[in-house]
Structures are given as structure tokens and as C-alpha cells.
Scaffold this active site. Sequence first.
Site, short mmCIF file in Angstrom:
data_model
loop_
_atom_site.label_atom_id
_atom_site.label_comp_id
_atom_site.label_asym_id
_atom_site.label_seq_id
_atom_site.Cartn_x
_atom_site.Cartn_y
_atom_site.Cartn_z
N HIS A 186 -13.02 3.76 9.56
CA HIS A 186 -12.29 2.62 8.99
C HIS A 186 -12.83 2.28 7.59
O HIS A 186 -13.27 1.16 7.32
CB HIS A 186 -12.38 1.40 9.90
CG HIS A 186 -11.19 0.48 9.76
ND1 HIS A 186 -10.62 -0.17 10.81
CD2 HIS A 186 -10.47 0.12 8.67
CE1 HIS A 186 -9.61 -0.89 10.40
NE2 HIS A 186 -9.50 -0.75 9.10
N LEU A 187 -12.72 3.26 6.70
CA LEU A 187 -13.25 3.12 5.34
C LEU A 187 -12.19 2.76 4.31
O LEU A 187 -12.47 2.76 3.12
CB LEU A 187 -13.92 4.44 4.90
CG LEU A 187 -15.11 4.93 5.73
CD1 LEU A 187 -15.63 6.25 5.17
CD2 LEU A 187 -16.22 3.89 5.73
N CYS A 239 -4.16 5.71 7.84
CA CYS A 239 -5.19 4.82 7.29
C CYS A 239 -4.72 3.37 7.37
O CYS A 239 -5.19 2.53 6.62
CB CYS A 239 -5.51 5.19 5.84
SG CYS A 239 -6.25 6.81 5.62
N GLU A 258 -11.70 0.41 18.44
CA GLU A 258 -12.77 0.46 17.44
C GLU A 258 -13.87 -0.52 17.80
O GLU A 258 -13.58 -1.59 18.36
CB GLU A 258 -12.20 0.12 16.05
CG GLU A 258 -11.23 1.17 15.54
CD GLU A 258 -10.76 0.90 14.11
OE1 GLU A 258 -11.19 -0.11 13.51
OE2 GLU A 258 -9.97 1.71 13.59
N ASP A 301 -8.34 7.29 9.78
CA ASP A 301 -9.38 6.32 9.41
C ASP A 301 -9.43 5.18 10.41
O ASP A 301 -10.35 4.37 10.39
CB ASP A 301 -9.08 5.77 8.00
CG ASP A 301 -10.17 4.85 7.48
OD1 ASP A 301 -11.36 5.22 7.59
OD2 ASP A 301 -9.85 3.76 6.98
N ILE A 317 0.84 -1.20 0.00
CA ILE A 317 0.00 0.00 0.00
C ILE A 317 0.87 1.25 0.00
O ILE A 317 0.61 2.21 -0.74
CB ILE A 317 -0.96 -0.02 1.20
CG1 ILE A 317 -1.94 -1.18 1.06
CG2 ILE A 317 -1.71 1.30 1.33
CD1 ILE A 317 -2.80 -1.43 2.28
#
Length: 529
Positions: A280-281, A231, A262, A257, A153
Amino acid sequence: MPKVLVSDKLSETAVQIFRDNGIEVDFEPALGKDKDALLAKIGEYDGLAIRSATKVTDKLLAAATNLKVIGRAGIGVDNVDLKAASQKGVIVMNTPFGNMITTAEHAIAMMFAVARQIPEASASTHAGKWEKSKFMGVELTNKTLGLVGAGNIGSIVASRALGLKMKVLAYDPFLSEDRAKEMGVTKVELDELLGKADFITLHVPKTEQTANMITAEAIAKMKPGVRIINCARGGLVDEDALAEALKSGHVAGAAFDVFAVEPATESPLFNLPNVVVTPHLGAATTEAQENVALQVAEQISDYLNNGAVTNAINMPSITAEEAPILGPFVKLASHLGAFVGQMTTDPIESINITYDGKVAEMNTKALGSAAIAGVMSAQNPDVNMVSAPVIAADRGIQVSSTTQEKSGVFDSYIKLTVKTADRERSIAGTVFSDGKPRFIQIKGINIDAEVGSHMLYTTNKDVPGIIGTLGQTMGENGVNIANFTLGRSNVGEDAIALLYLDEAPNETALAKLKATGLFQSISPLKFDI
């Protein structure tokens, strides 16, 4: 006919893949949230396809009397008890490459959002205000992006940032100079990155090394006006320290994010100006969700119909015929890699694996994947035996192997050699008749060491008192020694000790050993037995 349960939301196209492959499938996307109902039904199924809502606990696995494979549509398997699944012989697969682009794009979108204060400006305008002068942003062009983590990523984020005419600095223990040049980024140490970056974006897994890596001290090293994007994983940043830095103005903005806890219903970052937060998209796009759903359906089908193992977390790609013979050597290769991986903090340039004797005739591809995964697992716990070679190639690590006829006293052995810019490490091992892996050589020094969950490796000069010091120090600090192995090159020269312990050595014991001045290095090690 194999039978699969889909207990979370997957697309109808993915469900149809099971049917097209001759597999009976029950699509019950709400079942994953009802643990009692799931527990009552799970015994019927050979396969289970999930996302994140279904929690695969040891209790559920105990009731899954027919279960052979679990497929997670996505990369994270925090909702699966991997140890219990492995003990029960259930293969756990994921889809590690299906949402890379989506997550990278979200990081870039968050960077734009915090640079131009888009969410706040949008809310203000929706409220009927026209506060044009209030929302003064900054350009990304010619700014310096600090990339913490340059894996799959991170490398995509870097390419997008370069396209925006940003300068990219990258910190990653596994990033080689050649790979950095290929990516078009400048490889730096973390402190240099913190001091020079206008924007910092995180792309690392959460491990013991990376947890809370962005502390108050790290933030103090950043240039005034920096903006931070996360993210990747919650818990990489000290949220309280970041909130204080945002309030003081040292940090100009943040975009998160992911959070330490969570679902995040509260956070020190909430309701602060110029802080963009999303639930958390990172992987939440139509394309990514469809990709991982289709992949997991294909993988489960292929395993149930053909025995093929793809993207397995808890085992390599091995055929059913190979498994009884190859299994102990897979474990050996993983242990050899884990030893070197825990000992190596500098960027790795190359990995060479030598297969000697009968093992050279086995499935060396699976053995190599296990060894590489072992090396990289110290820094990246999400790596598996399928993704490891891909990740190594992406990071510019040269992987090679050598096969040779029996050349020593053992019918088979594997030797792993890892090179960095400054040094070379090597370790060799074999499998004895009892089926247990053994370390037989470290640094060219012959030994015979059984592998345990907790071990302690020391190097020193061959002088009197080493055995006594190690034994006494462990005993005084309540650490029991299960096995003790010594080796040396020559009298009075380099020597090593490898202790198999019943529990991890505590910090007090390690500090006392260091204080003696007898040891060149003292390294506690962990192995997945």
C-alpha cells in the site's frame, strides 16, 4: 489558545504551522498506536491531527470532551468513526487532493514493472544469475489500457498513458462523452473494456457496486495475456479467481498495491510468477506525505482560529452564524441529491438546482455542494461537500443554479434536476417548521414524504391494488412501514409510492413485488439521517 494533538507522524514543518498560527501543539507521533494512553489524554485537546495509525473510535470520542475537529492527513478516513464524530458535533476533515499524482505515478510504475518483470529480474540478478532470455517483456507503446474509473487519479493515469503512446479505453458511470474527448480517451462499457484491453488499471473506491467487480466471470471476458493493476482499493478484485487465471496463463501478470485484507501477510497472489506486490505504497512519497501534512495543519488552524471549514467529510463549508438556519436545508439538499444519485446509473451530463423563496437568500454555494455530494455519493463514498464540485467539473458535469422569489405554497423549497443523455430526473423538497426535510415533488407529482434511513420508491400506473400489494408484501416479509406516501399525475396515469421503512427491504420482498407485474420500477433507497 486552542490546543491540538498530533498523534501520528507529521513533518516538523506541519507542526510549526500550528505554532505560527498561535495554536498550542503537542507532537507525540507514537501516541496513536497506544490507545489507552491516547484515551487518557484526548480530553485536553480542541483538535486532533492524524494519519492512519490513530483509531478514532466512539469510545475515544466519548472521552474527547473538548474536541472540535479531526484532521486526517490523507484521503481515507476508515480509521475514524464518522457517525460517532457527527453525533458529537466533531468536524472530520481530510486532504483529498494531496496524493493524487503520487498514486497515479505508482500505478504507472507498477504497469512498467509487470510489463518488464522488473522485480523478478532484479532478484535473479542479485542472486548472481544472468537469465537474460528468461525475462521477456512487452512494450507499452501501442498497447490498449483499460481505465476503470476516470476520476482525479484515473485521469492523471490516462494522461501519462497517452504520453507513452498507449490507447486508452475508459469505463466510468459518471464520465460524459465531452469529458472523455477532453481527456483523449474512448468511453466504453465495462464488458468492451475487458475484452479489448492489454492492461487494466483500477481507480474506483470500494462500494457495494464495485466490491469484487473483477470476478472470475469478468476475468474470463478479458483477452488472453492481459495484465491487471490495482493501486486503488483492496477488495475490488476476487484474488482467488485472479490467482487461478494467473496460474492458467490467461492473465499474464498482475501488480497489486492493495489487498482485500490489510496488512496483507498472506494472499493467493503471493509467490506467483510475474505478480508484483507492494505494501500500500500509493501515497508513500516524500512529496505527497509532506503535502497532506501541511494541508491538514492549515485546515485545522483555519477552523480553530476563524471557523472556516475546508474539506470536511461530515459537513459543508458553513460559517458559525449560518449553521442554525442553514443546517436543515443542507440536510435537505443532500437527501435530494442522494435520491437522484441512487436512481441514476447512466453518465450525468448536467445538474441544475433551483432555490425558491427564502432559501434563495441563504448560502446556496454550501447547499449546492451538499446536493452535488449527495448525487455522487452513490458511486463514490469518499466524496465530500467540498470535493464534490471539483470532481463534477473534472468529469464534465455541467452544474447550474437558479434563484427565484417565492412561487408556490411553500416559503422555501429546493428543486434538483439531473440530466443524462437519455432522460431527466427531478425532485423537490422543503423543510417544515419541525426542522425536518420533506420530499414534496418527484417527477412533477406532488407528495408529502418524510425522509427515513430506509425507503422504497416505486412507479406504476394508477390502478387499484397498489397500496394493498405493498403493505401485504412488506408485512409478510417482516418489514415494518413507518410512513406511506402516494402521488399521481392524473387518474389512471403515472403514479408513485414512497415508503419509509424501519429496515431495508429484503430480497424476497423485492422479488415478490417485481413478480406482481404492477410496478414499472422498484428502488430501495438509503439516506444518511
